[in-house]
Design a protein around this motif. Sequence first.
Motif, PDB file in Angstrom:
ATOM      1  N   LYS A   1      66.675  -2.112  -7.814  1.00 14.12           N
ATOM      2  CA  LYS A   1      66.838  -1.432  -6.849  1.00 14.12           C
ATOM      3  C   LYS A   1      66.184  -1.724  -6.172  1.00 14.12           C
ATOM      4  CE  LYS A   1      69.281   2.236  -8.094  1.00 14.12           C
ATOM      5  NZ  LYS A   1      71.248   2.087  -7.578  1.00 14.12           N
ATOM      6  N   GLU A   2      66.114  -2.494  -4.733  1.00  8.66           N
ATOM      7  CA  GLU A   2      64.906  -3.202  -3.326  1.00  8.66           C
ATOM      8  C   GLU A   2      63.740  -1.964  -2.865  1.00  8.66           C
ATOM      9  OE1 GLU A   2      66.313  -5.870  -0.191  1.00  8.66           O
ATOM     10  OE2 GLU A   2      65.973  -4.270   0.774  1.00  8.66           O
ATOM     11  N   ILE A   3      63.041  -1.961  -3.433  1.00  9.27           N
ATOM     12  CA  ILE A   3      61.412  -1.616  -2.649  1.00  9.27           C
ATOM     13  C   ILE A   3      61.345  -2.703  -1.163  1.00  9.27           C
ATOM     14  CG2 ILE A   3      59.196  -1.317  -2.961  1.00  9.27           C
ATOM     15  CD1 ILE A   3      60.060  -0.586  -6.135  1.00  9.27           C
ATOM     16  N   ARG A   4      60.972  -2.134   0.388  1.00 12.21           N
ATOM     17  CA  ARG A   4      60.669  -2.791   1.055  1.00 12.21           C
ATOM     18  C   ARG A   4      59.413  -2.751   1.493  1.00 12.21           C
ATOM     19  NH1 ARG A   4      65.634  -3.434   5.473  1.00 12.21           N
ATOM     20  NH2 ARG A   4      66.882  -4.847   4.066  1.00 12.21           N
ATOM     21  N   ILE A   5      58.504  -3.768   1.294  1.00  8.87           N
ATOM     22  CA  ILE A   5      56.566  -3.122   2.120  1.00  8.87           C
ATOM     23  C   ILE A   5      57.802  -3.691   3.574  1.00  8.87           C
ATOM     24  CG2 ILE A   5      54.642  -4.061   1.741  1.00  8.87           C
ATOM     25  CD1 ILE A   5      56.222  -3.090  -1.052  1.00  8.87           C
ATOM     26  N   HIS A   6      57.353  -2.946   4.367  1.00 12.20           N
ATOM     27  CA  HIS A   6      57.476  -3.116   5.731  1.00 12.20           C
ATOM     28  C   HIS A   6      55.554  -3.116   6.959  1.00 12.20           C
ATOM     29  CE1 HIS A   6      61.281  -1.051   6.517  1.00 12.20           C
ATOM     30  NE2 HIS A   6      60.723  -0.953   4.892  1.00 12.20           N
TER      31      HIS A   6
ATOM     32  N   PRO B   1      60.877   8.984  -1.934  1.00  9.74           N
ATOM     33  CA  PRO B   1      60.861   7.500  -1.623  1.00  9.74           C
ATOM     34  C   PRO B   1      60.246   7.265  -0.762  1.00  9.74           C
ATOM     35  CG  PRO B   1      61.842   9.865  -0.323  1.00  9.74           C
ATOM     36  CD  PRO B   1      60.652  10.185  -0.964  1.00  9.74           C
ATOM     37  N   ASN B   2      59.393   7.473   0.232  1.00 12.83           N
ATOM     38  CA  ASN B   2      58.258   6.445   1.135  1.00 12.83           C
ATOM     39  C   ASN B   2      57.570   6.975   1.096  1.00 12.83           C
ATOM     40  OD1 ASN B   2      58.970   7.753   3.411  1.00 12.83           O
ATOM     41  ND2 ASN B   2      60.965   7.739   3.150  1.00 12.83           N
TER      42      ASN B   2
ATOM     43  N   LEU C   1      61.304   5.220  -5.165  1.00 14.02           N
ATOM     44  CA  LEU C   1      60.594   4.399  -4.641  1.00 14.02           C
ATOM     45  C   LEU C   1      61.382   3.128  -3.882  1.00 14.02           C
ATOM     46  CD1 LEU C   1      57.577   4.487  -3.109  1.00 14.02           C
ATOM     47  CD2 LEU C   1      56.786   2.696  -4.752  1.00 14.02           C
ATOM     48  N   ARG C   2      62.130   3.642  -2.415  1.00  8.79           N
ATOM     49  CA  ARG C   2      62.181   2.308  -1.663  1.00  8.79           C
ATOM     50  C   ARG C   2      61.508   1.671  -0.263  1.00  8.79           C
ATOM     51  NH1 ARG C   2      64.099   3.200  -5.409  1.00  8.79           N
ATOM     52  NH2 ARG C   2      66.207   3.697  -6.347  1.00  8.79           N
ATOM     53  N   SER C   3      60.534   2.311   0.465  1.00 11.56           N
ATOM     54  CA  SER C   3      59.696   2.173   1.072  1.00 11.56           C
ATOM     55  C   SER C   3      58.223   2.292   0.957  1.00 11.56           C
ATOM     56  CB  SER C   3      60.422   1.903   2.376  1.00 11.56           C
ATOM     57  OG  SER C   3      61.663   1.908   2.598  1.00 11.56           O
ATOM     58  N   LEU C   4      57.952   0.982   1.064  1.00  9.80           N
ATOM     59  CA  LEU C   4      55.960   1.681   2.213  1.00  9.80           C
ATOM     60  C   LEU C   4      56.275   0.801   3.111  1.00  9.80           C
ATOM     61  CD1 LEU C   4      54.751   0.616  -1.697  1.00  9.80           C
ATOM     62  CD2 LEU C   4      54.792   2.412  -0.746  1.00  9.80           C
ATOM     63  N   TYR C   5      55.110   1.405   4.105  1.00 10.83           N
ATOM     64  CA  TYR C   5      55.074   1.279   4.972  1.00 10.83           C
ATOM     65  C   TYR C   5      53.561   0.914   4.968  1.00 10.83           C
ATOM     66  CZ  TYR C   5      59.665   2.879   6.804  1.00 10.83           C
ATOM     67  OH  TYR C   5      61.315   2.407   6.685  1.00 10.83           O
ATOM     68  N   PHE C   6      52.863  -0.204   5.327  1.00  7.93           N
ATOM     69  CA  PHE C   6      51.349  -0.329   5.583  1.00  7.93           C
ATOM     70  C   PHE C   6      51.413  -0.871   7.083  1.00  7.93           C
ATOM     71  CE2 PHE C   6      52.271  -1.415   1.580  1.00  7.93           C
ATOM     72  CZ  PHE C   6      51.529  -0.600   0.921  1.00  7.93           C
ATOM     73  N   LEU C   7      49.997   0.535   8.248  1.00  7.52           N
ATOM     74  CA  LEU C   7      49.948   0.149   9.900  1.00  7.52           C
ATOM     75  C   LEU C   7      48.902  -0.639   9.837  1.00  7.52           C
ATOM     76  CD1 LEU C   7      50.852   3.701  10.421  1.00  7.52           C
ATOM     77  CD2 LEU C   7      52.671   1.766  10.155  1.00  7.52           C
TER      78      LEU C   7
ATOM     79  N   ARG D   1      61.247  -6.769  -1.516  1.00 13.46           N
ATOM     80  CA  ARG D   1      61.373  -7.360   0.218  1.00 13.46           C
ATOM     81  C   ARG D   1      60.322  -7.528   1.240  1.00 13.46           C
ATOM     82  NH1 ARG D   1      66.226  -6.485   3.332  1.00 13.46           N
ATOM     83  NH2 ARG D   1      65.849  -8.448   5.102  1.00 13.46           N
ATOM     84  N   PHE D   2      59.813  -8.047   1.825  1.00 13.89           N
ATOM     85  CA  PHE D   2      59.052  -7.828   2.645  1.00 13.89           C
ATOM     86  C   PHE D   2      59.809  -7.869   4.437  1.00 13.89           C
ATOM     87  CE2 PHE D   2      56.264  -9.305  -0.379  1.00 13.89           C
ATOM     88  CZ  PHE D   2      54.862  -8.557  -0.147  1.00 13.89           C
ATOM     89  N   VAL D   3      59.438  -6.937   5.426  1.00 12.45           N
ATOM     90  CA  VAL D   3      59.977  -6.501   6.332  1.00 12.45           C
ATOM     91  C   VAL D   3      59.154  -6.541   7.556  1.00 12.45           C
ATOM     92  CG1 VAL D   3      62.459  -6.455   5.722  1.00 12.45           C
ATOM     93  CG2 VAL D   3      60.775  -4.612   5.801  1.00 12.45           C
ATOM     94  N   ARG D   4      59.481  -7.078   8.542  1.00 13.77           N
ATOM     95  CA  ARG D   4      58.126  -6.952   9.936  1.00 13.77           C
ATOM     96  C   ARG D   4      59.206  -5.277  10.064  1.00 13.77           C
ATOM     97  NH1 ARG D   4      55.938 -10.092  12.790  1.00 13.77           N
ATOM     98  NH2 ARG D   4      55.474 -12.272  11.716  1.00 13.77           N
ATOM     99  N   ILE D   5      58.145  -4.202  10.506  1.00 18.68           N
ATOM    100  CA  ILE D   5      58.140  -2.957  10.735  1.00 18.68           C
ATOM    101  C   ILE D   5      58.792  -3.221  12.277  1.00 18.68           C
ATOM    102  CG2 ILE D   5      57.252  -0.975  12.306  1.00 18.68           C
ATOM    103  CD1 ILE D   5      54.775  -1.031  10.072  1.00 18.68           C
ATOM    104  N   GLY D   6      60.051  -2.035  12.063  1.00 19.07           N
ATOM    105  CA  GLY D   6      61.086  -2.651  13.043  1.00 19.07           C
ATOM    106  C   GLY D   6      61.759  -2.913  13.197  1.00 19.07           C
TER     107      GLY D   6
END
Length: 515
Positions: free
Chosen positions: A486-491, A439-440, A461-467, A509-514
């Motif tokens: 199905k939305e995939i969020r790029i944090h 899922p992530n 897959l629903r979320s990818l987190y890039f730090l 969809r791009f979103v800010r972490i948090g």
Amino acid sequence: MTDFITTDNLRWRIEDNTLYIEAAEKGDMADYVKDNICSSPWYAERSKISEVIMSEGITSIGAGAFYDCYKMERITIPESVRSIKLQAFHNCEKLKSLVLPSGLESIDDFAFTFCASLKSITFTSREPPTVGKRLFETFNESESIVTLYGQGIDSDVFGDESIGNNGKITFEIGGRSDNITWSIAEGLLKLSMSRDKNSEYKPFVKDNVCSAPWHKYRTGIHSATVNSGFKQLNDGLFFDCTYLKKVEIPEVEIVGKQAFHNCRSLESLILPSSVRKIGDFAFTYCTSMELIHLASLVTPELGFHMFDTVPGAKIITLKGPGWKDATTLNDTNIGENARVTFDVSGSTEDLDWILRNGVLTIRPITGGDGIMEQMVDNNVCSAPWHKYVVGIFEAVVEQGIKNIGAGAFYDCVNLTWVDLPLSVETIGFQAFHNCRSLPNITFQMNVREVGDYAFTFCASLRSLYFLSVEPPEFGMGLFEGCPDDKEIRIHRLGWLPKNSNIRNYKMVRFVRIGE
């Protein structure tokens, strides 16, 4: 002689550690327990009671009548008793046996809970009484098994619900069915082949109905032995033996259909080297099963949906040469909700890896460069753990590994979680191809490149987190085959990608972490 005390419709006295109870007038004993607080008139004197003698005329043993009589070893129950009420014998920890009257009609919930020394209950009635819930509930890891004797006393009367947590009952019974002689005593089912005529093999289950004669006593079976006369384990041999924890199997050639269906206390099983076929649904709903060892050098013929179970059942480790690797199993063999894995390990020039309890751990070799080789070419994966992909549910990549090689987790269809270290800088071509349960993923701050087709066919897959502070270089075709509804969020930390390879997907969809 101690004088009798009259309480309610009873006369009672304690003399020489014996409690005598008589009926002042015929009828039911009062109920003496509520919310685990006992109010019996002799409760304050319970430490003096080692024996109880009840007289005729008493028609019930009231709720909590002998609650916490922890020194009571014996009791005489009159023929007039028709019912045993809630928690009547709770925590009578030295009580060893009971003989119940022929007119007994009912036993209420929790009647014999925490009776740690209770070994036998004899029912003298022609018809079994109705019984309540969790009668024999006791402390964890109790070894006490209560043998139940009497006409019509079987598992249809004393089923799972009536036994309760950690409780153990059994029966003393036996007989013969065609070729098989059987007996149950002290929780052990013994099966012996009377004549060595394999042609008389008889299936014991059809349309989920079991006809094995010991099936009526299944809740009393805690272990089993099968003698060497058996060439195969009959279909449904241990069907619904929910308390079976240990079984010894001879050199049989076939494990029949549904042979161990719903043996949900069975934790491990050793199958002999002679096994050449395992039937359909052989181990279904074995929810506690953790290990099946198959000693055969040749992979047997494998049945349909062998491990069907419920969500949350334990992961089953398949061990031994007979299982070879995941190439001998497919979804059809494994079945619904089941999780099987392997206990294997290996190494390459730069990596050590181990698969245990469903977790694949990849670590760098001391002195190596920490680089994963490319592990896929023309949709053929060469990762050394790829042969075991159906058994990989989690993955841990340890610090010092610098990249996730091409195809590293290719076709890991059951992978649900992956832990990537700070040292990883690049994600290779098709690295997570067809990880359809994942899922992530979280990528640490040093990741600077994500290769082509890295997440293809990742259906969950629903979320990818890039730090990372700066955007990585994203390859092409990253989400091909992923559902576009199905939305995939790029944090990420505020950046936008440098190229359009990732922006062209409508579901991304791009979103800010948090956020």
